[in-house]
Design a protein around this motif. Structure first.
Motif, mmCIF file in Angstrom:
data_model
loop_
_atom_site.group_PDB
_atom_site.id
_atom_site.type_symbol
_atom_site.label_atom_id
_atom_site.label_comp_id
_atom_site.label_asym_id
_atom_site.label_seq_id
_atom_site.Cartn_x
_atom_site.Cartn_y
_atom_site.Cartn_z
ATOM 1 N N ALA A 58 -18.177 33.062 5.139
ATOM 2 C CA ALA A 58 -17.993 32.321 3.886
ATOM 3 C C ALA A 58 -19.212 31.450 3.584
ATOM 4 O O ALA A 58 -19.677 31.388 2.435
ATOM 5 N N ALA A 59 -19.757 30.805 4.622
ATOM 6 C CA ALA A 59 -20.967 29.994 4.420
ATOM 7 C C ALA A 59 -22.129 30.882 3.982
ATOM 8 O O ALA A 59 -22.903 30.519 3.086
ATOM 9 N N GLY A 60 -22.236 32.049 4.594
ATOM 10 C CA GLY A 60 -23.280 32.992 4.207
ATOM 11 C C GLY A 60 -23.112 33.470 2.780
ATOM 12 O O GLY A 60 -24.084 33.589 2.029
ATOM 13 N N ALA A 61 -21.867 33.737 2.391
ATOM 14 C CA ALA A 61 -21.599 34.189 1.020
ATOM 15 C C ALA A 61 -22.012 33.124 0.012
ATOM 16 O O ALA A 61 -22.642 33.427 -1.009
ATOM 17 N N LEU A 62 -21.682 31.868 0.304
ATOM 18 C CA LEU A 62 -22.069 30.771 -0.597
ATOM 19 C C LEU A 62 -23.592 30.610 -0.648
ATOM 20 O O LEU A 62 -24.172 30.442 -1.728
ATOM 21 N N ALA A 63 -24.232 30.665 0.510
ATOM 22 C CA ALA A 63 -25.686 30.506 0.563
ATOM 23 C C ALA A 63 -26.393 31.647 -0.174
ATOM 24 O O ALA A 63 -27.314 31.405 -0.964
ATOM 25 N N LEU A 64 -25.948 32.867 0.060
ATOM 26 C CA LEU A 64 -26.575 34.016 -0.604
ATOM 27 C C LEU A 64 -26.371 33.973 -2.113
ATOM 28 O O LEU A 64 -27.270 34.334 -2.877
ATOM 29 N N THR A 65 -25.204 33.539 -2.532
ATOM 30 C CA THR A 65 -24.945 33.419 -3.970
ATOM 31 C C THR A 65 -25.898 32.399 -4.584
ATOM 32 O O THR A 65 -26.483 32.644 -5.645
ATOM 33 N N ALA A 66 -26.095 31.278 -3.897
ATOM 34 C CA ALA A 66 -27.008 30.248 -4.408
ATOM 35 C C ALA A 66 -28.459 30.719 -4.383
ATOM 36 O O ALA A 66 -29.209 30.511 -5.342
ATOM 37 N N ILE A 67 -28.852 31.381 -3.301
ATOM 38 C CA ILE A 67 -30.239 31.843 -3.164
ATOM 39 C C ILE A 67 -30.614 32.839 -4.255
ATOM 40 O O ILE A 67 -31.697 32.768 -4.835
ATOM 41 N N TRP A 68 -29.732 33.776 -4.544
ATOM 42 C CA TRP A 68 -30.065 34.867 -5.468
ATOM 43 C C TRP A 68 -29.576 34.628 -6.888
ATOM 44 O O TRP A 68 -29.779 35.479 -7.759
ATOM 45 N N ALA A 69 -28.980 33.501 -7.170
ATOM 46 C CA ALA A 69 -28.422 33.242 -8.503
ATOM 47 C C ALA A 69 -29.473 33.311 -9.610
ATOM 48 O O ALA A 69 -29.178 33.742 -10.724
ATOM 49 N N ALA A 70 -30.705 32.911 -9.326
ATOM 50 C CA ALA A 70 -31.749 32.905 -10.359
ATOM 51 C C ALA A 70 -32.475 34.241 -10.481
ATOM 52 O O ALA A 70 -33.308 34.401 -11.371
ATOM 53 N N MET A 71 -32.157 35.200 -9.630
ATOM 54 C CA MET A 71 -32.881 36.475 -9.659
ATOM 55 C C MET A 71 -32.802 37.183 -11.004
ATOM 56 O O MET A 71 -33.783 37.812 -11.410
ATOM 57 N N PRO A 72 -31.693 37.141 -11.734
ATOM 58 C CA PRO A 72 -31.684 37.796 -13.044
ATOM 59 C C PRO A 72 -32.737 37.244 -14.007
ATOM 60 O O PRO A 72 -33.082 37.899 -14.991
ATOM 61 N N LEU A 73 -33.271 36.060 -13.720
ATOM 62 C CA LEU A 73 -34.302 35.464 -14.574
ATOM 63 C C LEU A 73 -35.722 35.862 -14.149
ATOM 64 O O LEU A 73 -36.690 35.330 -14.680
ATOM 65 N N TRP A 74 -35.839 36.784 -13.204
ATOM 66 C CA TRP A 74 -37.135 37.210 -12.662
ATOM 67 C C TRP A 74 -38.171 37.467 -13.745
ATOM 68 O O TRP A 74 -39.303 37.032 -13.654
ATOM 69 N N TRP A 75 -37.779 38.168 -14.776
ATOM 70 C CA TRP A 75 -38.738 38.584 -15.797
ATOM 71 C C TRP A 75 -39.155 37.441 -16.720
ATOM 72 O O TRP A 75 -40.085 37.589 -17.488
ATOM 73 N N THR A 76 -38.509 36.307 -16.639
ATOM 74 C CA THR A 76 -38.895 35.178 -17.487
ATOM 75 C C THR A 76 -39.965 34.313 -16.829
ATOM 76 O O THR A 76 -40.535 33.454 -17.474
ATOM 77 N N TYR A 77 -40.245 34.531 -15.540
ATOM 78 C CA TYR A 77 -41.246 33.762 -14.824
ATOM 79 C C TYR A 77 -42.594 34.479 -14.880
ATOM 80 O O TYR A 77 -42.645 35.707 -14.840
ATOM 81 N N PRO A 78 -43.693 33.738 -14.908
ATOM 82 C CA PRO A 78 -45.010 34.392 -14.885
ATOM 83 C C PRO A 78 -45.319 34.929 -13.483
ATOM 84 O O PRO A 78 -44.958 34.313 -12.481
ATOM 85 N N HIS A 79 -45.950 36.074 -13.443
ATOM 86 C CA HIS A 79 -46.334 36.705 -12.170
ATOM 87 C C HIS A 79 -47.764 37.208 -12.302
ATOM 88 O O HIS A 79 -48.020 38.412 -12.298
ATOM 89 N N ALA A 80 -48.719 36.289 -12.392
ATOM 90 C CA ALA A 80 -50.115 36.649 -12.604
ATOM 91 C C ALA A 80 -50.711 37.418 -11.430
ATOM 92 O O ALA A 80 -51.683 38.139 -11.591
ATOM 93 N N ASP A 81 -50.103 37.271 -10.252
ATOM 94 C CA ASP A 81 -50.623 37.951 -9.070
ATOM 95 C C ASP A 81 -50.083 39.369 -8.902
ATOM 96 O O ASP A 81 -50.368 40.029 -7.912
ATOM 97 N N MET A 82 -49.315 39.859 -9.880
ATOM 98 C CA MET A 82 -48.720 41.187 -9.791
ATOM 99 C C MET A 82 -49.177 42.062 -10.955
ATOM 100 O O MET A 82 -49.483 41.568 -12.030
ATOM 101 N N THR A 83 -49.167 43.364 -10.708
ATOM 102 C CA THR A 83 -49.436 44.309 -11.791
ATOM 103 C C THR A 83 -48.166 44.422 -12.630
ATOM 104 O O THR A 83 -47.068 44.088 -12.134
ATOM 105 N N PRO A 84 -48.244 44.883 -13.866
ATOM 106 C CA PRO A 84 -47.018 45.057 -14.655
ATOM 107 C C PRO A 84 -46.000 45.989 -13.986
ATOM 108 O O PRO A 84 -44.805 45.709 -13.980
ATOM 109 N N THR A 85 -46.494 47.059 -13.389
ATOM 110 C CA THR A 85 -45.585 47.984 -12.686
ATOM 111 C C THR A 85 -44.982 47.309 -11.459
ATOM 112 O O THR A 85 -43.797 47.473 -11.170
ATOM 113 N N GLY A 86 -45.790 46.557 -10.740
ATOM 114 C CA GLY A 86 -45.299 45.841 -9.562
ATOM 115 C C GLY A 86 -44.254 44.811 -9.925
ATOM 116 O O GLY A 86 -43.249 44.655 -9.227
#
Length: 186
Positions: free
Chosen positions: A118-146
């Motif tokens: 249960a602690a792991g489930a809560l921690a993982l939910t918190a850790i990955w909650a912002a992942m859907p916003l990945w494309w809204t952050y700048p990633h100057a160190d990556m290629t567009p395909t990357g």
């Protein structure tokens, strides 16, 4: 050391067998092990020297022995933690396998599995909650395909916490009446 017969008929209470896990919980536990696999393979490619979507300059910080050791450790640890979810739907999640020294063959206390899961489930939910916003952050160190690749392979991790939580609730419901043989009764 007690024999199986002593456990069944002896003075130590042995837990009543729990009901089998629901099919959805078994599938969810197996899915969890697959969710961490793409990111682990991506990191292993970086350990082997492939930029894996980073620009030449962006890959430099990952091309050090310390970074490679960290990525290798993280990949293996994530997959092992994901594999632990199978214990919530397999017999070894209720009785410690006999090959494990000292505690092998003993029943698992339900809360000994439920609390960390249960602690792991809560921690993982918190850790990955912002992942859907990945494309809204700048990633100057990556290629567009990357950037697209990393976003796509990391998105499934958003499901890891909620799936683990659901499988944990299922395990708890199946085992909540179980007692363990860890305490000796006269």
């Amino acid at each position: 050391m007690r024999t199986r017969k002593e456990h069944r008929t002896g003075s130590t209470p042995f837990p009543a067998p729990s009901s089998p896990p629901p099919r959805w919980a078994v599938r969810a536990a197996h899915l969890i092990t697959l969710l961490a696999l793409p990111t682990g393979l991506w990191r292993l490619a970086m350990v082997c020297g492939f930029p894996s979507g980073y620009t030449e300059a962006g890959f430099v910080p990952f091309d050090t022995p310390g970074s490679k050791l960290w990525m290798l450790t993280l990949s293996v640890a994530c997959e092992l933690l994901a594999l632990l979810s199978l214990g919530l739907v397999r017999p070894w999640g209720e009785t410690v396998p006999r090959w494990i020294p000292v505690i092998g063959g003993r029943p698992v206390r339900p809360l000994a599995a439920v609390v960390p899961a249960a602690a792991g489930a809560l921690a993982l939910t918190a850790i990955w909650a912002a992942m859907p916003l990945w494309w809204t952050y700048p990633h100057a160190d990556m290629t567009p395909t990357g950037r697209l690749l990393v976003g796509v392979i990391y998105q499934p991790l958003v499901l890891w916490g909620p799936l683990l939580g659901a499988v944990t609730v299922s395990y708890y419901r199946r085992t909540k009446g179980s007692r363990t043989a860890h305490t000796n009764t006269p």
